[in-house]
Design a protein around this motif. Structure first.
Motif, PDB file in Angstrom:
ATOM      1  N   UNK A 198     -37.221  54.335 -46.239  1.00 59.39           N
ATOM      2  CA  UNK A 198     -36.496  53.525 -47.220  1.00 59.39           C
ATOM      3  C   UNK A 198     -34.999  53.486 -46.910  1.00 59.39           C
ATOM      4  N   UNK A 199     -34.472  54.574 -46.370  1.00 63.05           N
ATOM      5  CA  UNK A 199     -33.063  54.615 -45.976  1.00 63.05           C
ATOM      6  C   UNK A 199     -32.774  53.589 -44.880  1.00 63.05           C
ATOM      7  N   UNK A 200     -33.681  53.477 -43.935  1.00 65.47           N
ATOM      8  CA  UNK A 200     -33.532  52.501 -42.857  1.00 65.47           C
ATOM      9  C   UNK A 200     -33.528  51.086 -43.434  1.00 65.47           C
ATOM     10  N   UNK A 201     -34.471  50.812 -44.331  1.00 64.53           N
ATOM     11  CA  UNK A 201     -34.548  49.491 -44.966  1.00 64.53           C
ATOM     12  C   UNK A 201     -33.294  49.206 -45.795  1.00 64.53           C
ATOM     13  N   UNK A 202     -32.834  50.214 -46.515  1.00 65.53           N
ATOM     14  CA  UNK A 202     -31.628  50.078 -47.338  1.00 65.53           C
ATOM     15  C   UNK A 202     -30.420  49.745 -46.466  1.00 65.53           C
ATOM     16  N   UNK A 203     -30.244  50.494 -45.381  1.00 64.17           N
ATOM     17  CA  UNK A 203     -29.116  50.243 -44.478  1.00 64.17           C
ATOM     18  C   UNK A 203     -29.176  48.846 -43.866  1.00 64.17           C
ATOM     19  N   UNK A 204     -30.375  48.409 -43.482  1.00 65.49           N
ATOM     20  CA  UNK A 204     -30.508  47.082 -42.888  1.00 65.49           C
ATOM     21  C   UNK A 204     -30.183  45.993 -43.907  1.00 65.49           C
ATOM     22  N   UNK A 205     -30.616  46.180 -45.139  1.00 65.84           N
ATOM     23  CA  UNK A 205     -30.311  45.199 -46.185  1.00 65.84           C
ATOM     24  C   UNK A 205     -28.804  45.126 -46.423  1.00 65.84           C
ATOM     25  N   UNK A 264     -26.138  41.999 -45.712  1.00 71.38           N
ATOM     26  CA  UNK A 264     -25.404  41.476 -46.856  1.00 71.38           C
ATOM     27  C   UNK A 264     -26.279  41.120 -48.043  1.00 71.38           C
ATOM     28  N   UNK A 265     -27.467  41.683 -48.097  1.00 71.46           N
ATOM     29  CA  UNK A 265     -28.400  41.393 -49.181  1.00 71.46           C
ATOM     30  C   UNK A 265     -28.333  42.524 -50.212  1.00 71.46           C
ATOM     31  N   UNK A 266     -27.405  42.402 -51.139  1.00 75.99           N
ATOM     32  CA  UNK A 266     -27.162  43.464 -52.117  1.00 75.99           C
ATOM     33  C   UNK A 266     -28.358  43.705 -53.031  1.00 75.99           C
ATOM     34  N   UNK A 267     -29.067  42.646 -53.401  1.00 74.85           N
ATOM     35  CA  UNK A 267     -30.225  42.805 -54.294  1.00 74.85           C
ATOM     36  C   UNK A 267     -31.344  43.585 -53.618  1.00 74.85           C
ATOM     37  N   UNK A 268     -31.614  43.255 -52.360  1.00 77.59           N
ATOM     38  CA  UNK A 268     -32.650  43.971 -51.619  1.00 77.59           C
ATOM     39  C   UNK A 268     -32.229  45.419 -51.379  1.00 77.59           C
ATOM     40  N   UNK A 269     -30.959  45.637 -51.086  1.00 70.85           N
ATOM     41  CA  UNK A 269     -30.458  47.001 -50.893  1.00 70.85           C
ATOM     42  C   UNK A 269     -30.634  47.815 -52.166  1.00 70.85           C
ATOM     43  N   UNK A 270     -30.346  47.216 -53.315  1.00 70.17           N
ATOM     44  CA  UNK A 270     -30.513  47.918 -54.587  1.00 70.17           C
ATOM     45  C   UNK A 270     -31.993  48.204 -54.857  1.00 70.17           C
ATOM     46  N   UNK A 271     -32.856  47.294 -54.483  1.00 66.91           N
ATOM     47  CA  UNK A 271     -34.301  47.482 -54.622  1.00 66.91           C
ATOM     48  C   UNK A 271     -34.745  48.731 -53.847  1.00 66.91           C
ATOM     49  N   UNK A 272     -34.358  48.802 -52.574  1.00 65.66           N
ATOM     50  CA  UNK A 272     -34.730  49.962 -51.757  1.00 65.66           C
ATOM     51  C   UNK A 272     -34.073  51.239 -52.266  1.00 65.66           C
ATOM     52  N   UNK A 273     -32.843  51.138 -52.730  1.00 69.55           N
ATOM     53  CA  UNK A 273     -32.144  52.303 -53.278  1.00 69.55           C
ATOM     54  C   UNK A 273     -32.886  52.856 -54.500  1.00 69.55           C
ATOM     55  N   UNK A 274     -33.338  51.974 -55.365  1.00 64.57           N
ATOM     56  CA  UNK A 274     -34.049  52.398 -56.575  1.00 64.57           C
ATOM     57  C   UNK A 274     -35.359  53.102 -56.225  1.00 64.57           C
ATOM     58  N   UNK A 275     -36.102  52.531 -55.300  1.00 64.06           N
ATOM     59  CA  UNK A 275     -37.363  53.158 -54.885  1.00 64.06           C
ATOM     60  C   UNK A 275     -37.088  54.501 -54.219  1.00 64.06           C
ATOM     61  N   UNK A 276     -36.088  54.533 -53.346  1.00 63.65           N
ATOM     62  CA  UNK A 276     -35.736  55.770 -52.660  1.00 63.65           C
ATOM     63  C   UNK A 276     -35.360  56.857 -53.674  1.00 63.65           C
ATOM     64  N   UNK A 277     -34.618  56.472 -54.681  1.00 66.84           N
ATOM     65  CA  UNK A 277     -34.211  57.421 -55.717  1.00 66.84           C
ATOM     66  C   UNK A 277     -35.417  58.008 -56.448  1.00 66.84           C
ATOM     67  N   UNK A 278     -36.413  57.189 -56.714  1.00 61.34           N
ATOM     68  CA  UNK A 278     -37.614  57.672 -57.390  1.00 61.34           C
ATOM     69  C   UNK A 278     -38.334  58.717 -56.544  1.00 61.34           C
ATOM     70  N   UNK A 279     -38.447  58.449 -55.245  1.00 67.49           N
ATOM     71  CA  UNK A 279     -39.095  59.417 -54.359  1.00 67.49           C
ATOM     72  C   UNK A 279     -38.246  60.680 -54.194  1.00 67.49           C
ATOM     73  N   UNK A 280     -36.923  60.540 -54.193  1.00 68.38           N
ATOM     74  CA  UNK A 280     -36.061  61.723 -54.135  1.00 68.38           C
ATOM     75  C   UNK A 280     -36.212  62.578 -55.389  1.00 68.38           C
ATOM     76  N   UNK A 281     -36.397  61.943 -56.538  1.00 70.51           N
ATOM     77  CA  UNK A 281     -36.629  62.695 -57.774  1.00 70.51           C
ATOM     78  C   UNK A 281     -37.929  63.485 -57.702  1.00 70.51           C
ATOM     79  N   UNK A 282     -38.965  62.881 -57.162  1.00 70.01           N
ATOM     80  CA  UNK A 282     -40.237  63.586 -56.995  1.00 70.01           C
ATOM     81  C   UNK A 282     -40.054  64.756 -56.032  1.00 70.01           C
TER      82      UNK A 282
END
Length: 68
Positions: A18-25, A29-47
């Motif tokens: 997800x970090x790779x996808x986030x960085x690529x987004x 320059x796709x802020x919405x997609x970057x935020x999408x990956x960031x949110x998912x990544x955060x959920x897995x980090x919480x787990x």
């Protein structure tokens, strides 16, 4: 009811992917997609963070999907 299990290593792999996808987004320059990956990544980090409370032999997350 459906359940899936993740070891801490599998969770780290997911977070890394997800970090790779986030960085690529962000590069694209796709802020919405970057935020999408960031949110998912955060959920897995919480787990993953919750798993740190357990001894290494028991570091498996059992996720259950329950629909009401």
């Amino acid at each position: 009811m459906t359940s899936i299990s993740f070891t801490s290593g599998e969770l780290l792999d997911i977070v890394s992917a997800l970090e790779i996808k986030l960085n690529q987004a962000e590069i694209d320059g796709n802020a919405h997609l970057a935020m999408y990956y960031f949110t998912i990544q955060n959920q897995f980090l919480n787990i993953l963070d919750k798993l740190e409370d357990f001894v290494p032999e028991n570091r498996v997350a059992h996720l259950v999907l329950a629909v009401n």
